[in-house]
Scaffold this motif. Structure first.
Motif, short mmCIF file in Angstrom:
data_model
loop_
_atom_site.label_atom_id
_atom_site.label_comp_id
_atom_site.label_asym_id
_atom_site.label_seq_id
_atom_site.Cartn_x
_atom_site.Cartn_y
_atom_site.Cartn_z
N PRO A 43 32.08 0.79 48.55
CA PRO A 43 31.57 -0.43 47.97
C PRO A 43 31.07 -1.45 48.99
N ASN A 44 31.54 -1.44 50.26
CA ASN A 44 31.17 -2.59 51.09
C ASN A 44 30.98 -2.25 52.56
N LEU B 202 27.67 -6.51 54.78
CA LEU B 202 27.15 -6.87 53.45
C LEU B 202 27.58 -8.28 53.11
N GLY B 203 26.63 -9.08 52.68
CA GLY B 203 26.90 -10.44 52.29
C GLY B 203 27.06 -10.56 50.79
#
Length: 144
Positions: A42-43, A83-84
């Protein structure tokens, strides 16, 4: 012992074949068409990018793709990529903050727009990326 002699011949054949294929490789330049960031959901963002390139060889146009590290495009600079909010990738290079994948791709293409390739002259569609060409390639024009 009867099985050892055919195995020696088999291994020597593959060894000589590998050396022969490596000796006939040609180093050429290809232009980068697109750069894609790699994600692990996910990130996480991978520290390598997928590079799509094209090259000309013996009156033919060929396309290929391969993987390079971000550090190949930015060899002397420290960078940070994560990732922001909204799952937009953010690249920090020195004092620059580059947001979205398209802007990161444009920035990396401005650093190196071509790659050095190794290709087989018998099967030119088999190519492998060697390094990024960090020198700019320009063509002078006469504006008279």
């Amino acid at each position: 012992m009867a099985i050892l002699i055919p195995l020696v011949f088999l291994f020597s054949y593959f060894f000589i074949r590998k050396i022969w294929f490596q000796l006939r490789k040609i180093r050429t330049v290809g232009t980068i068409e697109r750069i894609e960031l790699g994600y692990i959901r996910p990130n996480l963002i991978l520290p390598e990018v997928k590079v799509h390139y094209k090259y000309y060889f013996q009156s033919g146009l060929y396309y290929g793709s391969g993987y390079l590290g971000l550090s190949d495009f930015l060899p002397t600079e420290e960078f940070h990529l994560h990732l922001g909010p909204g799952e937009n990738p953010i690249l920090y290079v020195g004092d620059l903050e580059i947001i979205t994948e398209e802007h990161i791709e444009h920035y990396l293409l401005s650093k190196g727009g071509s790659v050095f390739l190794y290709l087989d002259p018998v099967e030119p569609y088999h190519s492998r990326i060697d390094t990024v060409n960090l020198n700019s390639i320009t063509v002078p024009s006469d504006l008279l």
